[in-house]
Design an enzyme around this catalytic site. Structure first.
Site, PDB file in Angstrom:
ATOM      1  N   CYS A   1       2.403 -12.746  -3.969  1.00 16.63           N
ATOM      2  CA  CYS A   1       3.500 -13.319  -4.769  1.00 16.63           C
ATOM      3  C   CYS A   1       3.624 -14.820  -4.475  1.00 16.63           C
ATOM      4  O   CYS A   1       2.723 -15.575  -4.808  1.00 16.63           O
ATOM      5  CB  CYS A   1       4.792 -12.559  -4.516  1.00 16.63           C
ATOM      6  SG  CYS A   1       6.051 -12.884  -5.779  1.00 16.63           S
TER       7      CYS A   1
ATOM      8  N   HIS B   1       3.329  -6.797  -5.069  1.00 17.28           N
ATOM      9  CA  HIS B   1       3.701  -6.707  -3.652  1.00 17.28           C
ATOM     10  C   HIS B   1       3.190  -5.428  -3.000  1.00 17.28           C
ATOM     11  O   HIS B   1       3.891  -4.413  -3.018  1.00 17.28           O
ATOM     12  CB  HIS B   1       5.222  -6.710  -3.530  1.00 17.28           C
ATOM     13  CG  HIS B   1       5.863  -8.040  -3.756  1.00 17.28           C
ATOM     14  ND1 HIS B   1       6.082  -8.944  -2.747  1.00 17.28           N
ATOM     15  CD2 HIS B   1       6.322  -8.616  -4.886  1.00 17.28           C
ATOM     16  CE1 HIS B   1       6.672 -10.032  -3.231  1.00 17.28           C
ATOM     17  NE2 HIS B   1       6.816  -9.861  -4.533  1.00 17.28           N
TER      18      HIS B   1
ATOM     19  N   GLU C   1       3.158  -4.761   0.090  1.00 11.76           N
ATOM     20  CA  GLU C   1       4.016  -4.400   1.231  1.00 11.76           C
ATOM     21  C   GLU C   1       5.277  -3.674   0.776  1.00 11.76           C
ATOM     22  O   GLU C   1       5.953  -3.052   1.588  1.00 11.76           O
ATOM     23  CB  GLU C   1       4.366  -5.655   2.045  1.00 11.76           C
ATOM     24  CG  GLU C   1       5.493  -6.514   1.506  1.00 11.76           C
ATOM     25  CD  GLU C   1       5.108  -7.384   0.320  1.00 11.76           C
ATOM     26  OE1 GLU C   1       3.976  -7.234  -0.201  1.00 11.76           O
ATOM     27  OE2 GLU C   1       5.936  -8.192  -0.119  1.00 11.76           O
TER      28      GLU C   1
END
Lengths: 228, 83
Positions: free
Chosen positions: A88, A205, A207
Site C-alpha cells: 500500500c 494488504h 497483513e
C-alpha cells in the site's frame, strides 16, 4: 524459521507497521519495527515497507518517505538480494524510490476505497508467491485513495515481456476484467516485481488477510511466508 | 549572485487520467458553469540565489526531476524571473 529478522520500516505516518509485525509473528517470523531515522539494523534478512500515510501523502503518496535517507539503505539491501516488499503506502514508497517500475496515483473513482478484492497470482515462482499456483485467485483487502497503477506504454510492454506483473485484480473466478479493477489500474496491475524477484510491491494488504481472527480471509499469509 | 524565483509547474502528462480534475469539472458544472474541459497543475515557487538565470533554471530543473515531478506520470516546465 528462528533467527530471521525482518525490519518493518516505520516512517512518520506509517500505520500498518504493527499489523505487519503481528502478521509476521503469527507466521513464526521474527520481525521488528525500525524507525527510519535509526537506519537498518546490520543483520536484517528482510524488509517490509508498511502501509499508512507517510508524511500525510504530501506532494504525492510515498514521495517524501522515498527520499528519506533509510531508503538508500533499503535500495542497497535490495540490490544485495535482501527480500523487500512494499504494501500500500509502502508500494507507493517503493515505486517513488525506483525499486519497482510505474507509479501509483489517484484512483479512477477519485475516492478512498476500502474493500476486499480478488487477485490472480500471475507468477508462482517468486518468494512472494511460492505458496500459490499460477492462476490462483486470492482474496485480500485494499484500502487506498492512490492505488491506480500508471506506467508508460513502453515500460508496460517491458513489464509484461519480462513477466514482472505479480498480481492482477480479477473477479472471484480469476477473470481479469474492467469490472474487477477497483481503481482503474493499467492492465489491472495490483502488484509488480522489481529488477529482482526478491523485490515486490502491491497495493492490497496481505497483513490484513493473515490472522485467522481478523477479517474474512487468510489468503495473504502466503505472501508474507516469503520471510519464513 | 542574483536572487531569482524559479516557478516549477508540474502537470499530468496528456492522456493520464485526472480524477480530481474530472470531479472539479463536475462540481463547476453543477454550479451552472459551462466548460469543455479542465486540467489541474501544481505550481512551486522556489526562491534561490544563482550566478545567472541559466544556473537557477538548471537547479530548479533538477528539483523537478528528483522530487517535484514523477516522470512516470508528469511533465513539468521551469520559468525563472529575477526577484
Amino acid at each position: 524459521m528462528v533467527g530471521v529478522t525482518v525490519a518493518v520500516v516505520q516512517f512518520g505516518g506509517s500505520n500498518c507497521d504493527r499489523d505487519a509485525v503481528r502478521a509476521l509473528d503469527h507466521l513464526g517470523v521474527d520481525a521488528e519495527r525500525v524507525w527510519h531515522e535509526d537506519g537498518l539494523p546490520a543483520d536484517i534478512e528482510g524488509i517490509v515497507l508498511p502501509g499508512g500515510f507517510s508524511y500525510g501523502d504530501y506532494l504525492r503518496a510515498g514521495a517524501m518517505a522515498a527520499r528519506a535517507p533509510i531508503m538508500a539503505e533499503v535500495r542497497a539491501a535490495a540490490e544485495e538480494g535482501v527480500p523487500v516488499i512494499g504494501v500500500c503506502n509502502g508500494a507507493q514508497i517503493g515505486s517513488e524510490s525506483g525499486l519497482t517500475p510505474g507509479a501509483f496515483t489517484t484512483n479512477a473513482s477519485a475516492r478512498f476505497q476500502c474493500e476486499p478484492v480478488h487477485l490472480r497470482v500471475e507468477r508462482a515462482d517468486t518468494p512472494w508467491t511460492a505458496a500459490y499456483d499460477e492462476g490462483d485467485v486470492i482474496e485480500v483487502p485494499i484500502a487506498h485513495g492512490e492505488g491506480r497503477f500508471e506506467i508508460s506504454e513502453a515500460a508496460h510492454a517491458d513489464l509484461v515481456a519480462d513477466d514482472r506483473v505479480l498480481f492482477r485484480y480479477c473477479d472471484a473466478d480469476g477473470n481479469v476484467t474492467d469490472a474487477a479493477n477497483p481503481n482503474g489500474s493499467t492492465d489491472n496491475v495490483a502488484g509488480v516485481l522489481g529488477e529482482r524477484e526478491t523485490v515486490a510491491v502491491l497495493m492490497p494488504h496481505p497483513e490484513r488477510a493473515t490472522l485467522p481472527d481478523l477479517g474474512r480471509s487468510t489468503d495473504g499469509a502466503g505472501i508474507l511466508d516469503a520471510f519464513a | 549572485m542574483t536572487a531569482y524565483t524559479a516557478t516549477v509547474t508540474v502537470r499530468l502528462k496528456r492522456g493520464v487520467l485526472d480524477p480530481e480534475a474530472e470531479t472539479t469539472q463536475q462540481a463547476l458544472e453543477r454550479l451552472g458553469f459551462e466548460l469543455s474541459d479542465l486540467r489541474s497543475a501544481d505550481r512551486f515557487e522556489v526562491d534561490l540565489d544563482a550566478a545567472d538565470a541559466d544556473e537557477a533554471a538548471d537547479r530548479a530543473d533538477e528539483m523537478a526531476e528528483r522530487l517535484l515531478a514523477n516522470p512516470t506520470i508528469h511533465d513539468y516546465e521551469v520559468a525563472v524571473a529575477e526577484r
